[in-house]
Scaffold this motif. Sequence first.
Motif, PDB file in Angstrom:
ATOM      1  N   GLY A  80       3.162   2.567   2.543  1.00 38.93           N
ATOM      2  CA  GLY A  80       2.218   2.376   3.632  1.00 38.93           C
ATOM      3  C   GLY A  80       1.111   3.416   3.622  1.00 38.93           C
ATOM      4  N   GLU A  81       0.102   3.154   4.424  1.00 44.12           N
ATOM      5  CA  GLU A  81      -0.992   4.112   4.595  1.00 44.12           C
ATOM      6  C   GLU A  81      -0.637   5.005   5.766  1.00 44.12           C
ATOM      7  N   ILE A  82      -0.507   6.302   5.502  1.00 47.20           N
ATOM      8  CA  ILE A  82      -0.111   7.218   6.568  1.00 47.20           C
ATOM      9  C   ILE A  82      -1.232   8.214   6.836  1.00 47.20           C
ATOM     10  N   ASN A  83      -1.265   8.711   8.059  1.00 51.97           N
ATOM     11  CA  ASN A  83      -2.325   9.632   8.464  1.00 51.97           C
ATOM     12  C   ASN A  83      -1.945  11.095   8.299  1.00 51.97           C
ATOM     13  N   THR A 120       0.868  -1.179   0.000  1.00 59.59           N
ATOM     14  CA  THR A 120       0.000   0.000   0.000  1.00 59.59           C
ATOM     15  C   THR A 120       0.899   1.220   0.000  1.00 59.59           C
ATOM     16  N   VAL A 121       0.528   2.238  -0.767  1.00 59.76           N
ATOM     17  CA  VAL A 121       1.258   3.501  -0.751  1.00 59.76           C
ATOM     18  C   VAL A 121       0.290   4.646  -0.519  1.00 59.76           C
ATOM     19  N   THR A 122       0.830   5.730  -0.006  1.00 60.04           N
ATOM     20  CA  THR A 122       0.089   6.974   0.100  1.00 60.04           C
ATOM     21  C   THR A 122       0.707   7.930  -0.912  1.00 60.04           C
ATOM     22  N   PRO A 174      -3.990   0.912  -2.232  1.00 63.39           N
ATOM     23  CA  PRO A 174      -3.629  -0.455  -1.851  1.00 63.39           C
ATOM     24  C   PRO A 174      -3.432  -1.314  -3.102  1.00 63.39           C
ATOM     25  N   LYS A 221      -4.180  13.922  -0.941  1.00 65.95           N
ATOM     26  CA  LYS A 221      -3.684  12.598  -0.540  1.00 65.95           C
ATOM     27  C   LYS A 221      -4.622  11.497  -1.020  1.00 65.95           C
ATOM     28  N   THR A 222      -4.021  10.422  -1.558  1.00 60.93           N
ATOM     29  CA  THR A 222      -4.765   9.248  -1.976  1.00 60.93           C
ATOM     30  C   THR A 222      -4.026   8.008  -1.496  1.00 60.93           C
ATOM     31  N   VAL A 223      -4.724   7.077  -0.887  1.00 65.38           N
ATOM     32  CA  VAL A 223      -4.138   5.806  -0.475  1.00 65.38           C
ATOM     33  C   VAL A 223      -4.425   4.785  -1.574  1.00 65.38           C
ATOM     34  N   GLU A 258      -1.040  14.755   6.981  1.00 68.85           N
ATOM     35  CA  GLU A 258      -1.493  15.624   5.888  1.00 68.85           C
ATOM     36  C   GLU A 258      -0.408  16.680   5.684  1.00 68.85           C
TER      37      GLU A 258
END
Length: 129
Positions: free
Chosen positions: A84-87, A9-11, A26, A22-24, A89
């Motif tokens: 990874g998925e990051i929170n 998964t990338v952000t 997977p 931002k777009t996640v 912003e």
Amino acid sequence: MSNAIFTDTVTLFNHYKGEWFKTVLPGVQWEDKVTRTVDSDGKITITPEVSLTVPVRAGYVEPKAFTGSGFTFGTGNLDVIVLGEINDEITQDFTITHLKKKYDHAATIYGVSDNTLRAMLRHWKVVAR
């Protein structure tokens, strides 16, 4: 494309007119690489790179048509990928520079191959440093 191969998964952070979107994503494949080049004096330069394979999916917008909705892989507008998925912003207080310092696996996109017109294995190949 096989889901067994595309387990990362990338952000993605797209830059447009001073704002970050931002777009996640997977179901991608992230690969860390090292590129070695030799100049005319024999000096070797080692550059870490990322190769990202993104299977075709809804929401993609051509770079010139991107206005903040969906996602794109631009090479001239400072787009950044993070493993990874990051929170986090991107804001005035938390910039792309802060993001790259915080995450070991963060890179700026500099090359994209569009392989979406192939009959099989439709994808984008994204290269970043």
